[in-house]
Design an enzyme around this catalytic site. Structure first.
Site, short mmCIF file in Angstrom:
data_model
loop_
_atom_site.label_atom_id
_atom_site.label_comp_id
_atom_site.label_asym_id
_atom_site.label_seq_id
_atom_site.Cartn_x
_atom_site.Cartn_y
_atom_site.Cartn_z
N SER A 175 21.61 0.23 -1.40
CA SER A 175 22.84 1.01 -1.23
C SER A 175 23.78 0.36 -0.20
CB SER A 175 22.51 2.45 -0.83
OG SER A 175 21.73 2.47 0.35
N GLY A 183 14.05 -1.23 -2.78
CA GLY A 183 14.71 -1.21 -4.09
C GLY A 183 13.97 -2.04 -5.13
N GLU A 243 14.99 -11.49 -3.48
CA GLU A 243 15.57 -11.47 -2.13
C GLU A 243 14.94 -12.55 -1.26
OE1 GLU A 243 14.80 -7.40 -1.02
OE2 GLU A 243 16.62 -6.68 -1.96
C1 5RP Z 1 15.89 -3.74 -1.84
C2 5RP Z 1 15.89 -3.87 -0.36
C3 5RP Z 1 16.98 -3.17 0.39
O1 5RP Z 1 17.61 -4.08 1.20
C4 5RP Z 1 16.38 -2.09 1.23
O2 5RP Z 1 15.60 -1.25 0.39
C5 5RP Z 1 17.46 -1.27 1.93
O3 5RP Z 1 18.10 -0.47 1.01
P1 5RP Z 1 19.29 0.51 1.40
O4 5RP Z 1 20.42 -0.35 1.84
O5 5RP Z 1 19.55 1.27 0.14
O6 5RP Z 1 18.80 1.42 2.51
O7 5RP Z 1 15.07 -4.52 0.23
O8 5RP Z 1 14.79 -4.36 -2.42
#
Ligand code: 5RP
Length: 222
Positions: free
Chosen positions: A30, A97, A103
């Site tokens: 997000s 996510g 990543e």
């Molecule tokens: C996705 C990730 C995101 O960076 C992590 O989950 C943070 O998400 P958000 O910005 O929705 O809090 O690692 O794989």
């Protein structure tokens, strides 16, 4: 200021770190979504972006930003992404996510990893957030048993398949005092594709949004 406002402030601050004329690495989540939305103003001033997920690629495409294949990119000055937890050494837990594998690959190529986060993500000790592991489906049970030997409680993320066709196991209860050591150990379990601990390759810069403003932090003690 609510959490969404803080995420937006961190995302906005990251725009100043984009290198014009060079490919940009873009993360998932997000906070990354809010960053992508702010790239609209830079359209045409970067040749394109390497996205860490299909979801982010789609959002970038909708803005008219070309998606680049990482294999065709020689130099990636900056990668901007969020985190589930980050400590003062700028070691992170990522993968909430489910995009952790791409990543980690994009982060490995980038010269600078700029982490964007609201203050709730900054922790003195990693480990409250369950650690995601991307796992080959065949190895699901084996990996669960190996995690139990290390004191972890593994839970399969239900109804979720990664962009790479694998599963996610979220594990809690592991001792993360030595995050890099744990990352190595978990990487050694056959069937584990990627560990959501980003300790060997942490962030270079953290843009941490607080109600008083966005702080810029560099790794402490690493
Ligand atoms: C996705 C990730 C995101 O960076 C992590 O989950 C943070 O998400 P958000 O910005 O929705 O809090 O690692 O794989």
């Amino acid at each position: 200021m609510n959490q969404g406002d803080l995420k937006a402030a961190a995302a906005q601050a990251a725009i100043a770190h984009v290198v014009e004329g060079a490919p940009l690495g873009v993360g998932t989540g997000s906070t990354a979504d809010l960053f992508i939305d702010r790239l609209a103003g830079l359209k045409g001033r970067i040749p394109g972006a390497v996205a860490s997920s299909e979801r982010s690629a789609e959002r970038l495409r909708r803005l008219g930003i070309p998606i680049l294949d990482l294999n065709d990119v020689e130099d990636l000055p900056v990668y901007v992404d969020g985190a589930d937890e980050v400590n003062a050494r700028l070691e992170m837990i990522k993968g909430g996510g489910g995009a952790l594998t791409r990543e980690k690959i994009v982060a490995a190529v980038a010269r600078s990893f700029v982490c964007i986060a609201d203050q709730s993500k900054f922790v003195s000790r990693l480990g409250r957030f369950p650690l995601p592991l991307e796992v080959i489906p065949l190895a699901r049970t084996h990996v669960g048993r190996e995690l139990a030997k290390l004191g972890g409680m593994a839970r399969l993320r239900e109804d979720f398949t990664t962009d790479n066709g694998n599963l996610i196991i979220d594990v809690s209860g592991l001792d993360m005092a030595d995050a890099a050591g744990l990352e190595d150990r978990l990487n050694g379990i056959p069937g584990v594709v990627t560990v959501g601990l980003f300790a060997r390759r942490g962030a270079d810069l953290l843009l941490l949004a607080e109600p008083s403003g966005v702080k810029t932090l560099r790794p402490c003690g690493r």
